[in-house]
Design a protein around this motif. Structure first.
Motif, mmCIF file in Angstrom:
data_model
loop_
_atom_site.group_PDB
_atom_site.id
_atom_site.type_symbol
_atom_site.label_atom_id
_atom_site.label_comp_id
_atom_site.label_asym_id
_atom_site.label_seq_id
_atom_site.Cartn_x
_atom_site.Cartn_y
_atom_site.Cartn_z
ATOM 1 N N THR A 150 0.816 -1.211 0.000
ATOM 2 C CA THR A 150 0.000 0.000 0.000
ATOM 3 C C THR A 150 0.857 1.271 0.000
ATOM 4 O O THR A 150 1.209 1.802 1.041
ATOM 5 C CB THR A 150 -0.986 0.030 1.197
ATOM 6 N N ARG B 143 -4.275 -1.937 7.427
ATOM 7 C CA ARG B 143 -4.869 -3.273 7.255
ATOM 8 C C ARG B 143 -4.902 -4.005 8.593
ATOM 9 O O ARG B 143 -5.804 -4.791 8.854
ATOM 10 C CB ARG B 143 -4.102 -4.057 6.192
ATOM 11 N N GLN C 20 -9.605 -2.903 4.083
ATOM 12 C CA GLN C 20 -9.733 -3.952 3.058
ATOM 13 C C GLN C 20 -9.230 -3.479 1.700
ATOM 14 O O GLN C 20 -9.273 -2.292 1.395
ATOM 15 C CB GLN C 20 -11.216 -4.340 2.932
ATOM 16 N N LEU C 21 -8.791 -4.453 0.884
ATOM 17 C CA LEU C 21 -8.342 -4.150 -0.479
ATOM 18 C C LEU C 21 -9.436 -4.565 -1.460
ATOM 19 O O LEU C 21 -9.953 -5.684 -1.378
ATOM 20 C CB LEU C 21 -7.063 -4.928 -0.802
ATOM 21 N N ARG D 228 -13.103 -8.178 -2.674
ATOM 22 C CA ARG D 228 -11.896 -8.419 -1.874
ATOM 23 C C ARG D 228 -11.136 -9.592 -2.501
ATOM 24 O O ARG D 228 -11.301 -10.738 -2.094
ATOM 25 C CB ARG D 228 -12.261 -8.732 -0.415
ATOM 26 N N MET E 105 -8.276 -10.704 -2.240
ATOM 27 C CA MET E 105 -7.329 -11.500 -1.454
ATOM 28 C C MET E 105 -7.923 -12.856 -1.071
ATOM 29 O O MET E 105 -7.185 -13.767 -0.705
ATOM 30 C CB MET E 105 -6.869 -10.743 -0.198
ATOM 31 N N GLU F 105 -6.126 -9.727 3.707
ATOM 32 C CA GLU F 105 -5.236 -8.570 3.521
ATOM 33 C C GLU F 105 -3.976 -8.666 4.374
ATOM 34 O O GLU F 105 -3.022 -7.921 4.166
ATOM 35 C CB GLU F 105 -5.962 -7.271 3.854
ATOM 36 N N VAL G 29 0.696 -10.267 -0.973
ATOM 37 C CA VAL G 29 -0.342 -9.254 -1.222
ATOM 38 C C VAL G 29 0.044 -8.380 -2.423
ATOM 39 O O VAL G 29 -0.783 -8.103 -3.299
ATOM 40 C CB VAL G 29 -0.593 -8.388 0.035
ATOM 41 N N GLU H 179 -2.146 -7.942 -5.879
ATOM 42 C CA GLU H 179 -2.590 -6.630 -6.391
ATOM 43 C C GLU H 179 -2.127 -6.433 -7.836
ATOM 44 O O GLU H 179 -2.893 -5.972 -8.691
ATOM 45 C CB GLU H 179 -1.975 -5.499 -5.549
ATOM 46 N N LEU I 143 -7.839 0.896 -1.240
ATOM 47 C CA LEU I 143 -7.682 0.513 0.163
ATOM 48 C C LEU I 143 -8.828 1.198 0.897
ATOM 49 O O LEU I 143 -8.913 2.434 0.938
ATOM 50 C CB LEU I 143 -6.329 0.996 0.704
#
Ligand code: FAD
Length: 564
Positions: free
Chosen positions: A233, A247, A252-253, A260, A262, A271, A278, A282, A301
């Motif tokens: 991030t 996180r 959350q991503l 989400r 992930m 996350e 991670v 991404e 994010l």
């Protein structure tokens, strides 16, 4: 010519912790820093430091998480030392004045961090590095009779004696341009990381690989240099860090479909899987067209899921960063981030007392590779690494110094460095500018030596670096003065960055597998048969890195498939 028992180069957390330990062991100490000590990059550390202090936690669990996080490349003896000594170090910091956050029961509060099976990150809001650095600086002042501080002095070279041991360093007083030799029985490199090899990076402008290049120049081996951490991030606009603490608090991503993602790669940790995992997830979303932001190169994010009161209390710095640098109120809307260069796991190879194979030369902190981080560092393990191995290096260097006479150094190195600087200042204008070469290096590294790598890209990177090295040899500068000539220092730093980047690329080409932060699309699997080993690099006769290997120390945890 100042002479001390212990000379420490760098006054971030590793350097100041080493200075304190050496002074407490009775050594006379000089600590040098090219910026005021509390402006070292450690001041930017946000999220916290790990230690198994919770009643239901145990240092072996912390050690196992670290080994797994390292993708089994970390040396387990060193990891055991770091994790078992962590709780006492946090208590020590508390006792000397670091105001770690407490919970409603009055105990130290701990936050969740990536790759950790328990909440074990002690923190001071999101300014943990600043809080610790300032307290250490206060403590060093108490030792003003034995600790001499040289603030805004730039080290240009290490000095070896006739037997090949380290006997001091040459440094330039940035304020006046004067150059001096600093003699010492033991020298500790604590000069930080190398993020400026990349553009963008979360690292400060001063993180220019100085110590890595200086140690390498005198024959010290570098290790794990291919392992470069991309943090999941960083602000899409400029690469600023949004702490993993976000996180840890529950953020959350989300991809462009609002999903989400992930849950595909790390259904258990989501996350809070390790950073390499991670960042890769991404980048896959972005590459496959599910990115967000104006150019589709970002990920959301979403911090709005964390209660606003908690964000304002425990993540207040990133509230400011979001507002000032992205125009986003993170308490009300998601912010666009992407993976960005953050940390180097590799560095100057040391043992668990910080000693390098060069007699009298130690290294600690991000400049060093013990190796506790192996292929991937867990969040909040770096502050811990700087403090544990800074202290151990300080103690060991001081002990060594009590048994030996002061070195006698010649000033030939001083004369060479003075001449080198004069030559840079006298260069004819007309070549490329230092800043243009640095920009090209950083942008190229961020394209070819990033989250995903392959042979063609790495070979192109290698060739680009060789060309940039030639261009850097003749790059002219504008400032011909002596007072605060940052221009000339920038030209020297560029040389360090190029040496470090070359080592990174050579090691990345060498490692024909995917492990931790090194993901080779042409060798997508981890190969323990062939590659469960460190890559060591030393400077060859022709100036290029020579490759050798060393064993990974395994104590109790055999390699296994890594799942989060
Ligand atoms: C934005 C950000 C946030 C982070 N957050 C966390 C976190 O929450 N938890 C965590 O564990 N880790 C975190 N990290 C990583 C961690 O902060 C660093 O790895 C660590 O602080 C490095 O400390 P250091 O003492 O090795 O080096 P630094 O703090 O970088 O200090 C280097 C010192 O060397 C000096 N120096 C360098 N070259 C020369 C030279 N040529 N001559 C003289 N002096 C020189 C500098 O002046 C400086 O004093 C973060 C990193 C960044 C960039």
């Amino acid at each position: 010519m100042p002479s001390h028992d212990v000379l420490i180069i760098g006054a971030g957390l590793a350097g100041q912790r080493a200075a304190l330990a050496a002074a407490e062991a009775g050594a006379s100490v000089a600590i040098l820093s090219k910026v005021h000590p509390v402006r070292s990059h450690s001041v930017a550390a946000a999220g916290g430091m790990n230690a198994a202090i919770a009643l239901d936690d145990d240092w072996t669990s912390h050690a196992y998480d670290t080994v797994k996080g390292s993708d089994f490349l970390g040396d387990q003896d060193a990891i055991e030392i770091m994790c078992s000594e962590a709780p006492a170090e946090v208590m020590h910091l508390e006792h000397i004045g670091v105001t770690f956050y407490r919970n409603e029961t009055g105990h130290l509060d701990l936050r969740a961090f990536g790759g950790a099976s328990k909440k074990r990150t002690a923190y001071v809001a999101d300014i943990t590095g600043q809080a610790i650095l300032h307290v250490l600086y206060e403590q060093l002042m108490r030792h003003h009779e034995t600790v001499d501080r040289f603030e805004e002095w730039f080290v240009t070279s290490l000095i070896l004696d006739d037997d090949g041991g380290c006997a001091g360093a040459v440094a330039r007083d940035i304020r006046s341009g004067d150059m001096q030799v600093f003699n010492a029985k033991s020298v500790i490199l604590a000069s930080g990381g190398a993020g400026q090899c990349y553009k963008p990076t979360t690292n400060a402008l001063i993180c220019t690989a100085d110590g890595i290049a200086q140690a390498y120049a005198v024959g010290a081996p570098l290790m794990d240099m291919e392992m470069v951490q991309y943090h999941p991030t960083t602000l899409a606009e400029n690469g600023f860090l949004i702490t993993e603490g976000a996180r840890g608090e529950g953020a959350q991503l989300l991809n462009s479909e609002g999903r989400r993602f992930m849950e595909d790669t790390a259904p258990n940790k989501m996350e809070l899987a390790s950073r390499d995992v991670v960042s890769r997830a991404e980048q896959i979303e972005i590459n496959e067209g599910r990115g967000v932001g104006p150019d589709g190169q970002g990920i959301y994010l979403d911090i709005t899921v964390v209660p606003r009161k908690r964000v304002l209390e425990a993540l207040r710095e990133i509230v400011n960063i979001g507002r000032d640098f992205a125009g986003t109120d993170i308490t009300r809307e998601p912010i666009v981030i992407r993976p960005g260069q953050h940390y180097i796991m590799g560095g100057v190879k040391t043992d668990t007392d910080g000693a390098t194979p060069i007699t009298g030369l130690y290294a600690a902190g991000e400049v060093a590779c013990v190796s506790v981080h192996g292929g991937n560092r867990l969040g909040a393990n770096s502050l811990l690494d700087t403090l544990i191995f800074g202290r151990r290096a300080g103690e060991h260097a001081a002990r060594r110094a009590t048994n030996i006479p002061p070195p006698s150094t010649r000033d030939s190195r001083l004369r060479e460095d003075v001449a080198r600087i004069d030559t840079i200042i006298a260069r004819e204008r007309g070549g490329r500018r230092v800043s243009a070469i640095k920009d090209e290096l950083g942008t190229m590294m961020n394209q070819k030596v990033a989250v995903f790598r392959d042979e063609d890209g790495l070979q192109e990177a290698r060739e680009t670096i060789l060309r940039l090295k030639e261009e850097a040899e003749v790059a002219a500068i504008d400032d011909r003065g002596t007072v605060f000539n940052q221009d000339v220092l920038g030209a020297i730093e560029l040389g360090y960055l190029l040496d470090c980047a070359q080592a990174t690329v050579v090691a990345a080409i060498e490692r024909k597998e995917s492990r931790g932060a090194q993901f080779r699309t042409d060798y997508p699997d981890r190969d323990d048969e062939e590659w469960l080993k460190h890559i060591d690099l030393t400077r060859g006769e022709d100036g290029d890195p020579e490759v050798s290997y060393s064993e990974v120390t395994i104590t109790q945890w055999q390699p296994e498939v890594r799942k989060y």
